[in-house]
Design a protein around this motif. Sequence first.
Motif, PDB file in Angstrom:
ATOM      1  N   PRO A  40       0.805  -1.233   0.000  1.00  0.00           N
ATOM      2  CA  PRO A  40       0.000   0.000   0.000  1.00  0.00           C
ATOM      3  C   PRO A  40       0.837   1.280   0.000  1.00  0.00           C
ATOM      4  N   ASP A  41       2.151   1.161   0.118  1.00  0.00           N
ATOM      5  CA  ASP A  41       3.035   2.318   0.222  1.00  0.00           C
ATOM      6  C   ASP A  41       3.836   2.478  -1.071  1.00  0.00           C
ATOM      7  N   ASP A  42       3.460   3.458  -1.893  1.00  0.00           N
ATOM      8  CA  ASP A  42       4.171   3.686  -3.155  1.00  0.00           C
ATOM      9  C   ASP A  42       5.621   4.074  -2.932  1.00  0.00           C
ATOM     10  N   ALA A  43       5.904   4.815  -1.875  1.00  0.00           N
ATOM     11  CA  ALA A  43       7.291   5.204  -1.604  1.00  0.00           C
ATOM     12  C   ALA A  43       8.147   3.971  -1.389  1.00  0.00           C
ATOM     13  N   LEU A  44       7.663   3.048  -0.593  1.00  0.00           N
ATOM     14  CA  LEU A  44       8.384   1.795  -0.379  1.00  0.00           C
ATOM     15  C   LEU A  44       8.513   1.018  -1.680  1.00  0.00           C
ATOM     16  N   ASN A  45       7.457   0.964  -2.459  1.00  0.00           N
ATOM     17  CA  ASN A  45       7.485   0.213  -3.717  1.00  0.00           C
ATOM     18  C   ASN A  45       8.525   0.768  -4.681  1.00  0.00           C
ATOM     19  N   PHE A  46       8.479   2.079  -4.901  1.00  0.00           N
ATOM     20  CA  PHE A  46       9.389   2.694  -5.883  1.00  0.00           C
ATOM     21  C   PHE A  46      10.841   2.518  -5.473  1.00  0.00           C
ATOM     22  N   MET A  47      11.110   2.760  -4.191  1.00  0.00           N
ATOM     23  CA  MET A  47      12.499   2.671  -3.740  1.00  0.00           C
ATOM     24  C   MET A  47      12.987   1.229  -3.703  1.00  0.00           C
ATOM     25  N   THR A  48      12.147   0.323  -3.229  1.00  0.00           N
ATOM     26  CA  THR A  48      12.547  -1.081  -3.097  1.00  0.00           C
ATOM     27  C   THR A  48      12.704  -1.749  -4.453  1.00  0.00           C
ATOM     28  N   ASN A  49      11.801  -1.447  -5.357  1.00  0.00           N
ATOM     29  CA  ASN A  49      11.818  -2.130  -6.659  1.00  0.00           C
ATOM     30  C   ASN A  49      12.900  -1.604  -7.593  1.00  0.00           C
ATOM     31  N   TYR A  50      13.169  -0.320  -7.527  1.00  0.00           N
ATOM     32  CA  TYR A  50      14.026   0.277  -8.553  1.00  0.00           C
ATOM     33  C   TYR A  50      15.202   1.072  -8.001  1.00  0.00           C
ATOM     34  N   TYR A  88       0.081  -7.482   1.012  1.00  0.00           N
ATOM     35  CA  TYR A  88       0.986  -7.064  -0.054  1.00  0.00           C
ATOM     36  C   TYR A  88       1.325  -8.284  -0.903  1.00  0.00           C
ATOM     37  N   THR A  89       1.942  -8.036  -2.037  1.00  0.00           N
ATOM     38  CA  THR A  89       2.447  -9.128  -2.872  1.00  0.00           C
ATOM     39  C   THR A  89       3.932  -8.915  -3.119  1.00  0.00           C
ATOM     40  N   MET A  90       4.603 -10.013  -3.432  1.00  0.00           N
ATOM     41  CA  MET A  90       6.051  -9.940  -3.652  1.00  0.00           C
ATOM     42  C   MET A  90       6.475 -11.060  -4.586  1.00  0.00           C
ATOM     43  N   LYS A  91       7.228 -10.693  -5.610  1.00  0.00           N
ATOM     44  CA  LYS A  91       7.888 -11.692  -6.443  1.00  0.00           C
ATOM     45  C   LYS A  91       9.311 -11.828  -5.935  1.00  0.00           C
ATOM     46  N   ARG A  92       9.705 -13.053  -5.599  1.00  0.00           N
ATOM     47  CA  ARG A  92      11.017 -13.257  -4.990  1.00  0.00           C
ATOM     48  C   ARG A  92      11.713 -14.457  -5.625  1.00  0.00           C
ATOM     49  N   LYS A  93      12.839 -14.191  -6.281  1.00  0.00           N
ATOM     50  CA  LYS A  93      13.664 -15.281  -6.795  1.00  0.00           C
ATOM     51  C   LYS A  93      14.546 -15.789  -5.662  1.00  0.00           C
ATOM     52  N   PHE A  94      14.543 -17.107  -5.451  1.00  0.00           N
ATOM     53  CA  PHE A  94      15.376 -17.711  -4.422  1.00  0.00           C
ATOM     54  C   PHE A  94      16.060 -18.927  -5.029  1.00  0.00           C
ATOM     55  N   ARG A  95      17.373 -18.783  -5.180  1.00  0.00           N
ATOM     56  CA  ARG A  95      18.157 -19.820  -5.849  1.00  0.00           C
ATOM     57  C   ARG A  95      17.587 -20.073  -7.247  1.00  0.00           C
ATOM     58  N   ASN A  96      17.102 -21.237  -7.518  1.00  0.00           N
ATOM     59  CA  ASN A  96      16.645 -21.525  -8.877  1.00  0.00           C
ATOM     60  C   ASN A  96      15.126 -21.586  -8.973  1.00  0.00           C
ATOM     61  N   THR A  97      14.462 -20.851  -8.088  1.00  0.00           N
ATOM     62  CA  THR A  97      12.998 -20.882  -8.032  1.00  0.00           C
ATOM     63  C   THR A  97      12.462 -19.465  -7.856  1.00  0.00           C
ATOM     64  N   THR A  98      11.298 -19.201  -8.444  1.00  0.00           N
ATOM     65  CA  THR A  98      10.631 -17.907  -8.259  1.00  0.00           C
ATOM     66  C   THR A  98       9.345 -18.129  -7.484  1.00  0.00           C
ATOM     67  N   TYR A  99       9.183 -17.367  -6.409  1.00  0.00           N
ATOM     68  CA  TYR A  99       7.986 -17.452  -5.580  1.00  0.00           C
ATOM     69  C   TYR A  99       7.139 -16.192  -5.777  1.00  0.00           C
ATOM     70  N   GLN A 100       5.885 -16.388  -6.109  1.00  0.00           N
ATOM     71  CA  GLN A 100       4.918 -15.296  -6.169  1.00  0.00           C
ATOM     72  C   GLN A 100       4.134 -15.318  -4.864  1.00  0.00           C
ATOM     73  N   ILE A 101       4.449 -14.383  -3.974  1.00  0.00           N
ATOM     74  CA  ILE A 101       3.930 -14.412  -2.605  1.00  0.00           C
ATOM     75  C   ILE A 101       2.807 -13.385  -2.448  1.00  0.00           C
ATOM     76  N   THR A 102       1.667 -13.846  -1.933  1.00  0.00           N
ATOM     77  CA  THR A 102       0.546 -12.955  -1.617  1.00  0.00           C
ATOM     78  C   THR A 102       0.282 -13.049  -0.126  1.00  0.00           C
ATOM     79  N   VAL A 103       0.325 -11.917   0.552  1.00  0.00           N
ATOM     80  CA  VAL A 103       0.101 -11.885   2.001  1.00  0.00           C
ATOM     81  C   VAL A 103      -1.257 -11.245   2.270  1.00  0.00           C
ATOM     82  N   ASP A 104      -2.097 -11.961   3.005  1.00  0.00           N
ATOM     83  CA  ASP A 104      -3.441 -11.499   3.360  1.00  0.00           C
ATOM     84  C   ASP A 104      -3.439 -11.064   4.819  1.00  0.00           C
TER      85      ASP A 104
END
Length: 805
Positions: free
Chosen positions: A338-348, A749-765
Motif C-alpha cells: 500500500p506504500d508507493d514510496a516503499l514500492n518505488f524505492m525497493t523495486n528500482y 501485499y504481494t512480492m515476487k522473490r527469486k530464491f536460488r533456482n525458483t521464483t515465488y509469487q507471494i501474496t500476504v493477506d
Amino acid sequence: MVEEKKFENKYGYFTEDGREYVITDPKTPRPWANIISNGDYSFMVSQTGGGCSWRGNAGQNRLTRLYQDTIKDNWGKYMYIRDVESEEYWSAAWNPVQTDYDEYEVRHGIGYSVFNQKVNGIKSSMKVFVTPNDPVEILEVTVTNESDRVRKLDLTSYFEWEAGKHPDEHREFHKIFMDTEYDQDMKAVKLEKYLWGFPDKKGLANNVDWDYVGFHAVSQDVKSFDCDKETFVGMYSDEATPEGLEADKLAENQGRFGDAAAALQVDVTLEPGEEKTVVYTIGSAAKGKDEIEGVNNEPEDADKLIQEYTSVEGAKEAFKEVQEFWSELIDAEKVDTPDDALNFMTNYWLKYQAISCRLWAKSAYYQTSAGYGYRDQLQDSQIFLTSKPELARKQIIAHAEQQFQEGDVYHWWFTIGGGGPRTKCSDDLLWLPFILDAYLKETNDYTVLDEVVEFLDGGEADVYEHCKRAIEMSFSRFSPRGVPLMGHHDWNDGLSAIGPDMKGESFWVGEFLYMILESFIPLAEARDDNKFADKMKTVKENMKEAVNEYGWDGEWYLQATTDAGLKVGSKENEEGKIFLMPNIWAIMSGIADEERTETVIDSINEYLLEDYGTLLNYPAFTEPRTDIGYVTRYAPGLRENGGVYTHAATWSVWAYAAAGEGELAYEAYRRICPPNRFDNPDEYMAEPYVTPGNSDGPLSPMFGRGGWTWYTGSSQWLQRVATNWILGVRADYDGLIVDPCIPAEWDGYTMKRKFRNTTYQITVDNSVHVNQGVKEIKLDGEAIEGNKLPDLDDGEEHQVEVTLG
C-alpha cells in the motif's frame, strides 16, 4: 490517458510506475543527479547538465573535468543549439546558457537521463547513457522544428579533458602533456596524454603514459571543431557566452600547445515539423600497456568503438541493450504494497543506487572515491543476492584479497595501482564473515569457502581460512574485561580518538562479533574444525556476559569506554549520552534479553527516534573532544554528531522488527524513505529518489536537510530492511523465511522473490489487520508447516498464499 504524477512537488515527480523521476524546474536546491555506470565506465549528470565522466574510478582515471561545487554545479559536458540565421543560441540542458524556455524537463531513469526542452520553436531531446559492455557514453540529440518556417541550426558539443588523476591541482603542469587531434575520417577528436602520475615499474615518478585514448565523435559530417578551451571559451568569457559561438565556425585548434578540450559542431537544417537525430559519443580505449595494476591490459580499438556506436542505429540498439541490462539486475524481485514510496524505492531506485553508483561508479557529487572501502562495498554487494549472486561472490573474493596473513585488512584500497591504509579499525575485517553468511543463506554455494585467495603479504588460503583469521585477529583484541577493543575506531569512523592506545572498548563490536560467531560456529563444525568451533563458543558466551555486565547503563547499552576508562554513551555523560548503534545491535544480535530489549526500545523512542529518522547519538556534542574523535568536531546536529546517519538508521528498522514492533519498524522506515520528503523540498534539498548519507538533526538550524546523496551504503540496507524485515521475506540456509512485520492497517501485499533456482509469487493477506504472526502458508494450494518455504530448486514459478492472524 494522462499518467498520474506521484509525490509531486514544485521541482518534479515520480512517474506512475516509479521507474523515472521527472524534474520540471532545473533550479533545484542542490544538484539532483543521476550516476550512470556499466561497472567500468561511468558518468554523473545533474538536472542542469553538469557532471563528468571517468573509467575505473573517478579519483585516478577521470576522463572529463569537474571541480566539486554543489552550489554552482558549473562544470559539465555541454551541448549548444544555435539558430544560424538569428545567431541566438541556447543549451540542450539548462546549463550553461540558462536560456528562458517554453518547456523543460529532465527524466532520470534506470541507466539513462533525458533532457527535453523547447526554446524558440525548437524542441530538443538529449538522451545520455552508457553502453552496457563498452567504455562508451552516448549523447543522442533529437531536434524538432515546431515553427512554421525552415530552421537552419548547428549543434556544438563542449567539455574539458582531464585524463588522469583527480584533482589535477597542478593543472598548468598536467595540460602540457595532453595531445589532441581531430580525425576527419572518424569525425572525432582524440586525446592522448604522456603523463599519468603513477611511478613506473622501477619506481620512477612521472614516467608512465595515461594508458588510454580518449575520444569524442559525432554521427554526421563536422562543420568545425576545436580542441582548445582558450579559443572556444575565451579569456574573458565563460561557458554561458563562449567566444567560439560568436563566429560562424570554431577555431579548429588542436595539438599539444593549447588547453585540452573537445568541441564538435554540425549543421542541422529542419523543414517545418521535421525531426532529426544526431549522435555524439565520448569514451576511452585502453592502449593495453599493462604497466599499472587494475588497468585493462587488453588493447581496445578507439575507431572500432566509434564506428559501432556513433550512429542513430548504433545508439538505438545500445539503448535497448541498456534496458535489458538493467532489467536483469533490477526486476528479479518486486513488491507491491500500500506504500508507493516503499514500492518505488525497493523495486528500482535503491537497487540502482547501490549498483550503479556505490559499487560501480564509486563516486558522486558529494564525494569522489578512488577505490573500495573494505566494509562498504562488501555490504553493498548484498544487493546482488536476489538477481546476480555471482557478483556478490566476486566481491567477497575481491575483499578477501585485501587481507594480510595476520587477519587484518586495508581500511580501503585503490582499484588502480592497489594499496591503501592498514589500520587497527576494529570492525573492517569482520565484515567478510558477516557478508559470507548472507551469501551462503541466499545461494547454498559452499564452494566459495574453498576458493583459494592470496594474502597481501604473501601466501594464500581458502576463503574459510581468510574468515577464520579475521575472527582470530579480533579475538586478540580484547580488554581484560572480555570486551572487544575499539582500536582506531569501530563502524563509526568518527570515534577516532577513543582507543588508539588499544585500551578503549567497543560494546558495539562485541554485539557485531556475537552475531558473526552465531553463524560461523556451524560452518567450523561442518568442516570438522572443532577446536576453533569450541573456542568461538567460549568467546561468544563470555562476551555476551561481559557486554551485558559492563556495557549496560541501566536503560541502554554504552557505546564504548575510552583508553582512560571513561564511559561513552552513558547517562553520566552530558553530551553523547546515548548512541544508536550498540542499542539496536544488542537487539539484532540477540545479546539483549527480552526485558532489556523492551527497555532499550523505550530509550530509543525517547531520545533517538526523531521526525526524519533515528539519530546516531543524543545529545549532539557542542565542543571538540580529543579523547573521543572527530565526530565531536562536526557542527552539532550534522552527520554523525547528533544527525540521522542513514546507514545506521536503516538498522533501527531491523531492530524494531526483530523486537516485534511492527508499527515502529515501519515508522522508522517511513521517516528515512526519500519520497516521503517530497512536500518540503527546499528544506530537505536532496534528491527524493535516492538515499542521503545523512539528514541534519534537531540541533542544526537546517533540521531535516539531506546531504551526501547517492554515494552512501544506506541504499542497499534500506532496500534490504524493507524486504527482509518489514515484508519479512528473507533467506535461510534451508529455505525462505516468511515473517512479515507490517503496519496493522495494511490489508496485505504481494512480492515476487527469486530464491536460488525458483521464483515465488507471494501474496500476504492481512485482512485481520495485525502487525505480525503467520497463521497459515499455502504453497501451490497446499498448506505447509511453519513459515519457511522449502528450497525447491526446480527452475519453476510457485504461488505462495500467506495468511496473517
